[in-house]
Write a protein that holds these residues in place. Sequence first.
Motif, PDB file in Angstrom:
ATOM      1  N   HIS A 128       0.816  -1.210   0.000  1.00 33.56           N
ATOM      2  CA  HIS A 128       0.000   0.000   0.000  1.00 33.56           C
ATOM      3  C   HIS A 128       0.854   1.267   0.000  1.00 33.56           C
ATOM      4  N   ARG A 129       1.838   1.322   0.870  1.00 31.36           N
ATOM      5  CA  ARG A 129       2.654   2.546   0.943  1.00 31.36           C
ATOM      6  C   ARG A 129       3.478   2.743  -0.323  1.00 31.36           C
ATOM      7  N   LEU A 130       3.955   1.657  -0.912  1.00 32.68           N
ATOM      8  CA  LEU A 130       4.722   1.783  -2.148  1.00 32.68           C
ATOM      9  C   LEU A 130       3.835   2.303  -3.282  1.00 32.68           C
ATOM     10  N   VAL A 131       2.620   1.791  -3.369  1.00 32.88           N
ATOM     11  CA  VAL A 131       1.681   2.299  -4.372  1.00 32.88           C
ATOM     12  C   VAL A 131       1.367   3.768  -4.096  1.00 32.88           C
ATOM     13  N   SER A 132       1.241   4.130  -2.826  1.00 27.12           N
ATOM     14  CA  SER A 132       0.949   5.521  -2.467  1.00 27.12           C
ATOM     15  C   SER A 132       2.077   6.463  -2.856  1.00 27.12           C
ATOM     16  N   ILE A 133       3.306   6.006  -2.745  1.00 28.35           N
ATOM     17  CA  ILE A 133       4.457   6.812  -3.165  1.00 28.35           C
ATOM     18  C   ILE A 133       4.463   6.949  -4.688  1.00 28.35           C
ATOM     19  N   HIS A 134       4.140   5.869  -5.374  1.00 29.30           N
ATOM     20  CA  HIS A 134       4.079   5.844  -6.841  1.00 29.30           C
ATOM     21  C   HIS A 134       5.431   6.242  -7.434  1.00 29.30           C
ATOM     22  N   PRO A 135       6.485   5.477  -7.118  1.00 27.23           N
ATOM     23  CA  PRO A 135       7.838   5.929  -7.462  1.00 27.23           C
ATOM     24  C   PRO A 135       8.218   5.869  -8.937  1.00 27.23           C
ATOM     25  N   PHE A 136       7.549   5.058  -9.724  1.00 27.36           N
ATOM     26  CA  PHE A 136       7.956   4.859 -11.117  1.00 27.36           C
ATOM     27  C   PHE A 136       6.929   5.456 -12.079  1.00 27.36           C
ATOM     28  N   PRO A 137       7.324   5.726 -13.311  1.00 28.29           N
ATOM     29  CA  PRO A 137       6.364   6.259 -14.276  1.00 28.29           C
ATOM     30  C   PRO A 137       5.160   5.348 -14.499  1.00 28.29           C
ATOM     31  N   ASN A 138       5.364   4.038 -14.430  1.00 32.41           N
ATOM     32  CA  ASN A 138       4.284   3.087 -14.653  1.00 32.41           C
ATOM     33  C   ASN A 138       4.659   1.762 -14.001  1.00 32.41           C
ATOM     34  N   GLY A 139       3.675   0.898 -13.816  1.00 31.29           N
ATOM     35  CA  GLY A 139       3.926  -0.425 -13.268  1.00 31.29           C
ATOM     36  C   GLY A 139       4.010  -0.459 -11.756  1.00 31.29           C
ATOM     37  N   ASN A 140       3.569   0.584 -11.080  1.00 32.53           N
ATOM     38  CA  ASN A 140       3.717   0.667  -9.633  1.00 32.53           C
ATOM     39  C   ASN A 140       2.923  -0.402  -8.883  1.00 32.53           C
ATOM     40  N   GLY A 141       1.689  -0.647  -9.292  1.00 32.25           N
ATOM     41  CA  GLY A 141       0.891  -1.673  -8.627  1.00 32.25           C
ATOM     42  C   GLY A 141       1.470  -3.060  -8.826  1.00 32.25           C
ATOM     43  N   ARG A 142       1.871  -3.358 -10.040  1.00 33.90           N
ATOM     44  CA  ARG A 142       2.451  -4.675 -10.335  1.00 33.90           C
ATOM     45  C   ARG A 142       3.764  -4.865  -9.591  1.00 33.90           C
ATOM     46  N   HIS A 143       4.581  -3.823  -9.550  1.00 36.19           N
ATOM     47  CA  HIS A 143       5.848  -3.873  -8.822  1.00 36.19           C
ATOM     48  C   HIS A 143       5.600  -4.083  -7.332  1.00 36.19           C
ATOM     49  N   ALA A 144       4.678  -3.320  -6.769  1.00 38.62           N
ATOM     50  CA  ALA A 144       4.387  -3.429  -5.337  1.00 38.62           C
ATOM     51  C   ALA A 144       3.793  -4.793  -4.995  1.00 38.62           C
ATOM     52  N   ARG A 145       2.976  -5.353  -5.883  1.00 36.09           N
ATOM     53  CA  ARG A 145       2.407  -6.682  -5.614  1.00 36.09           C
ATOM     54  C   ARG A 145       3.498  -7.746  -5.634  1.00 36.09           C
ATOM     55  N   LEU A 146       4.407  -7.681  -6.607  1.00 40.37           N
ATOM     56  CA  LEU A 146       5.482  -8.675  -6.651  1.00 40.37           C
ATOM     57  C   LEU A 146       6.407  -8.529  -5.450  1.00 40.37           C
ATOM     58  N   LEU A 147       6.746  -7.311  -5.069  1.00 41.73           N
ATOM     59  CA  LEU A 147       7.609  -7.119  -3.904  1.00 41.73           C
ATOM     60  C   LEU A 147       6.931  -7.631  -2.637  1.00 41.73           C
ATOM     61  N   ALA A 148       5.631  -7.400  -2.500  1.00 36.26           N
ATOM     62  CA  ALA A 148       4.882  -7.930  -1.348  1.00 36.26           C
ATOM     63  C   ALA A 148       4.884  -9.452  -1.367  1.00 36.26           C
ATOM     64  N   ASP A 149       4.703 -10.052  -2.540  1.00 39.44           N
ATOM     65  CA  ASP A 149       4.758 -11.517  -2.653  1.00 39.44           C
ATOM     66  C   ASP A 149       6.128 -12.050  -2.244  1.00 39.44           C
TER      67      ASP A 149
END
Length: 198
Positions: A128-149
Amino acid sequence: MTDLFQEPEDATPLEPSERDGLLQSWITIRSDLNEAEQENIVKAAVWARRRRVREPIDLLNDNFARMLHKRMFGEVWKWAGTYRQTERNIGIDAYRIPAVTPELLSDVCHWVEHRTYPSDEIAIRLHHRLVSIHPFPNGNGRHARLLADLLIENLGGDSFSWGGGSLADVGALRAQYVAALQAADGHDINPLLAFARS
């Protein structure tokens, strides 16, 4: 034929300069882009799971987070693995990303070390916090889901199902995911925890 850069209404569109970072000239429609990104993400997940990660801190650092994004999108986008430089209608100011992202990862290390929350909740709060930061131009949700996994697997749990379907396209599943994220924005993490395990 669908517009290559047509995002779902609840997704953040790419800036023109970011669109110019598309590496594959054969990608001309949205389904091609989705397919290329998904293929790249599968390779990244295999790479990440083959690494010898003994401690959560091996995942929870700025270098790994950026490398994971690069592995997930680097065959498709020139800017993969680099923090966004442009402002968005979501996330923090771009200039704050290089300081706030490592701070988040340090917080998560602290949560793990001190068992601040149950393991599932730690991974979902990271997401959630990584998605809230939204650090990259795109792919933030997918990146945050994989990192959480990767984190929950490292902590001895099973990866999340994330609703059991594709969140890339408009539909009821994506709407449920976005609603759960919005509830977490309002300090209720429970819908996102439930969605991740549904």
